[in-house]
Design an enzyme around this catalytic site. Sequence first.
Site, PDB file in Angstrom:
ATOM      1  N   GLU A 150       0.819  -1.224   0.000  1.00  0.00           N
ATOM      2  CA  GLU A 150       0.000   0.000   0.000  1.00  0.00           C
ATOM      3  C   GLU A 150       0.850   1.270   0.000  1.00  0.00           C
ATOM      4  O   GLU A 150       0.350   2.347  -0.323  1.00  0.00           O
ATOM      5  CB  GLU A 150      -0.969  -0.014   1.189  1.00  0.00           C
ATOM      6  CG  GLU A 150      -1.883  -1.225   1.143  1.00  0.00           C
ATOM      7  CD  GLU A 150      -3.052  -1.179   2.113  1.00  0.00           C
ATOM      8  OE1 GLU A 150      -3.549  -0.083   2.405  1.00  0.00           O
ATOM      9  OE2 GLU A 150      -3.454  -2.257   2.566  1.00  0.00           O
ATOM     10  N   TYR A 173      -2.849   4.962   7.173  1.00  0.00           N
ATOM     11  CA  TYR A 173      -2.131   3.698   7.409  1.00  0.00           C
ATOM     12  C   TYR A 173      -0.928   3.580   6.475  1.00  0.00           C
ATOM     13  O   TYR A 173       0.213   3.380   6.925  1.00  0.00           O
ATOM     14  CB  TYR A 173      -3.075   2.497   7.199  1.00  0.00           C
ATOM     15  CG  TYR A 173      -2.345   1.177   7.041  1.00  0.00           C
ATOM     16  CD1 TYR A 173      -1.622   0.629   8.099  1.00  0.00           C
ATOM     17  CD2 TYR A 173      -2.369   0.478   5.824  1.00  0.00           C
ATOM     18  CE1 TYR A 173      -0.933  -0.580   7.951  1.00  0.00           C
ATOM     19  CE2 TYR A 173      -1.690  -0.731   5.669  1.00  0.00           C
ATOM     20  CZ  TYR A 173      -0.972  -1.250   6.742  1.00  0.00           C
ATOM     21  OH  TYR A 173      -0.289  -2.428   6.590  1.00  0.00           O
ATOM     22  N   LYS A 177       3.131   3.526   7.280  1.00  0.00           N
ATOM     23  CA  LYS A 177       4.019   2.411   6.911  1.00  0.00           C
ATOM     24  C   LYS A 177       5.148   2.917   6.003  1.00  0.00           C
ATOM     25  O   LYS A 177       6.300   2.488   6.136  1.00  0.00           O
ATOM     26  CB  LYS A 177       3.227   1.294   6.192  1.00  0.00           C
ATOM     27  CG  LYS A 177       2.287   0.504   7.076  1.00  0.00           C
ATOM     28  CD  LYS A 177       2.977  -0.298   8.175  1.00  0.00           C
ATOM     29  CE  LYS A 177       3.830  -1.446   7.662  1.00  0.00           C
ATOM     30  NZ  LYS A 177       4.391  -2.250   8.782  1.00  0.00           N
TER      31      LYS A 177
HETATM   32  P1  NAD Z   1      -2.387  -7.310  12.994  1.00  0.00           P
HETATM   33  O1  NAD Z   1      -3.150  -6.040  13.220  1.00  0.00           O
HETATM   34  O2  NAD Z   1      -3.151  -8.586  12.902  1.00  0.00           O
HETATM   35  O3  NAD Z   1      -1.320  -7.499  14.165  1.00  0.00           O
HETATM   36  C1  NAD Z   1      -0.460  -6.465  14.555  1.00  0.00           C
HETATM   37  C2  NAD Z   1       0.125  -6.810  15.914  1.00  0.00           C
HETATM   38  O4  NAD Z   1       1.016  -5.735  16.251  1.00  0.00           O
HETATM   39  C3  NAD Z   1      -0.931  -6.897  17.027  1.00  0.00           C
HETATM   40  O5  NAD Z   1      -0.731  -8.048  17.823  1.00  0.00           O
HETATM   41  C4  NAD Z   1      -0.692  -5.629  17.843  1.00  0.00           C
HETATM   42  O6  NAD Z   1      -0.966  -5.770  19.231  1.00  0.00           O
HETATM   43  C5  NAD Z   1       0.792  -5.370  17.594  1.00  0.00           C
HETATM   44  N1  NAD Z   1       1.104  -3.944  17.786  1.00  0.00           N
HETATM   45  C6  NAD Z   1       0.516  -2.887  17.167  1.00  0.00           C
HETATM   46  N2  NAD Z   1       1.043  -1.740  17.636  1.00  0.00           N
HETATM   47  C7  NAD Z   1       1.981  -2.088  18.566  1.00  0.00           C
HETATM   48  C8  NAD Z   1       2.843  -1.349  19.425  1.00  0.00           C
HETATM   49  N3  NAD Z   1       2.816  -0.009  19.448  1.00  0.00           N
HETATM   50  N4  NAD Z   1       3.675  -2.031  20.237  1.00  0.00           N
HETATM   51  C9  NAD Z   1       3.681  -3.386  20.250  1.00  0.00           C
HETATM   52  N5  NAD Z   1       2.863  -4.139  19.490  1.00  0.00           N
HETATM   53  C10 NAD Z   1       2.025  -3.490  18.659  1.00  0.00           C
HETATM   54  O7  NAD Z   1      -1.510  -7.053  11.707  1.00  0.00           O
HETATM   55  P2  NAD Z   1      -1.034  -8.100  10.584  1.00  0.00           P
HETATM   56  O8  NAD Z   1      -2.089  -8.185   9.544  1.00  0.00           O
HETATM   57  O9  NAD Z   1      -0.540  -9.328  11.241  1.00  0.00           O
HETATM   58  O10 NAD Z   1       0.184  -7.295   9.961  1.00  0.00           O
HETATM   59  C11 NAD Z   1       1.521  -7.476  10.453  1.00  0.00           C
HETATM   60  C12 NAD Z   1       2.459  -6.601   9.653  1.00  0.00           C
HETATM   61  O11 NAD Z   1       2.402  -6.952   8.275  1.00  0.00           O
HETATM   62  C13 NAD Z   1       2.118  -5.110   9.721  1.00  0.00           C
HETATM   63  O12 NAD Z   1       3.317  -4.392   9.801  1.00  0.00           O
HETATM   64  C14 NAD Z   1       1.419  -4.831   8.403  1.00  0.00           C
HETATM   65  O13 NAD Z   1       1.611  -3.494   8.005  1.00  0.00           O
HETATM   66  C15 NAD Z   1       2.125  -5.807   7.484  1.00  0.00           C
HETATM   67  N6  NAD Z   1       1.331  -6.278   6.332  1.00  0.00           N
HETATM   68  C16 NAD Z   1       0.083  -6.808   6.517  1.00  0.00           C
HETATM   69  C17 NAD Z   1      -0.636  -7.278   5.419  1.00  0.00           C
HETATM   70  C18 NAD Z   1      -1.998  -7.908   5.576  1.00  0.00           C
HETATM   71  O14 NAD Z   1      -2.649  -8.183   4.567  1.00  0.00           O
HETATM   72  N7  NAD Z   1      -2.458  -8.192   6.784  1.00  0.00           N
HETATM   73  C19 NAD Z   1      -0.066  -7.193   4.135  1.00  0.00           C
HETATM   74  C20 NAD Z   1       1.220  -6.654   3.998  1.00  0.00           C
HETATM   75  C21 NAD Z   1       1.906  -6.205   5.108  1.00  0.00           C
END
Ligand code: NAD
Length: 348
Positions: A150, A173, A177
């Site tokens: 994104e 968001y 990122k």
């Molecule tokens: P999610 O929201 O399911 O999980 C995120 C986790 O990070 C949660 O357990 C939350 O408690 C923790 N967290 C958030 N802020 C925090 C902080 N300040 N301190 C400590 N812990 C914190 O997210 P996800 O879908 O598992 O995504 C994980 C990573 O992958 C993210 O960085 C996201 O940007 C990236 N990502 C996700 C996708 C997707 O489709 N889900 C795709 C590409 C990249």
Amino acid sequence: MELINDFPKKIRVLITGGAGFIGSAVVRKLLQDLDCIVFNLDKISYASDLSSIDYLFNNNKHLQSRYNLLKVDLSNFSKVDEAVKYADPDFVLHLAAESHVDRSITGPKPFIDSNIVGTFNLLESVRKHYDNLNSGRKELFRFLHVSTDEVFGSLDDFGSFDETTKYDPRSPYSASKAASDHLVNAWHHTYDLPILITNCSNNYGPWQYPEKLIPKVIFNAVNNFEIPIYGNGKNIRDWLYVEDHVNGILKVLLKGNIGEKYCIGGNQEKTNNEVVSSICEILDELMPKDFSYKNLIVYVKDRLGHDQRYAINSLKIKSELAWEPKYSFNEGLLITVTWYVKKFKAKK
Ligand code: NAD
């Protein structure tokens, strides 16, 4: 699998966000398939589900002895610093982030605190840690930052994002990122921190919080609620099964070139209409009713600034690191829908 042989034994891995959707899949892989000590730094938010990890420990004390949960908010520097010292990591996998675009539109501040300030705090603490490592451990050390497609903005009907695409984030968001990607790059160029960045397309699979499209549609359908689709449903995303993403992350960690980024995608572009229809068709087979689940679909006001299309060109990780996704969208979706149906039915 090849990774098992490549992964150094008894290595100390600090993962952030390991209680979330993708992070917990990484933790399960590290504990089940590899012989390393895992430190899971997570603030434990609404999006976390510790049962996604804890079920592994039923009758398996050995796995549990290799796992440490550090309940820490990345926006608190002194706590992060304490956690990094305690974990004393050889590898850092940074996944923690506020991750839901809709929440970033209604309340962007937590996205700035976690994704930007949190990444800064982690980088500062890890930089000190890295500087104090002996030369052998320094040689091995890597910091891998998990990011999203994104950050590249939105595509029209043609083309795809790759490692050379310029950043053009358009939601709070994706802007947060993008900022975190820039910080990670800067800590490499300025301080020589050995970093890697992955930019991945939309993930799906078990244990995702049901505010995201796929689990939300299944949850609503199972409960006979309306299934909302934004706008005309023609927005396109490139879907990747979460286990394929985890394998990509570990390949980049072990084999990627320091300082470089790798785009990871499933090459499975689908409109939201197609995704929702496919889920309904699977549900019509799995738990038939006297009407099709498609009858529950309603079209709702579009998301503000809704990006039209994302698509990833994964040629670099495929050709340089021999990564390939194992699951087609249809295979991954069947596993996913079946898993959620069991989970949501058990909760009733
Ligand atoms: P999610 O929201 O399911 O999980 C995120 C986790 O990070 C949660 O357990 C939350 O408690 C923790 N967290 C958030 N802020 C925090 C902080 N300040 N301190 C400590 N812990 C914190 O997210 P996800 O879908 O598992 O995504 C994980 C990573 O992958 C993210 O960085 C996201 O940007 C990236 N990502 C996700 C996708 C997707 O489709 N889900 C795709 C590409 C990249």
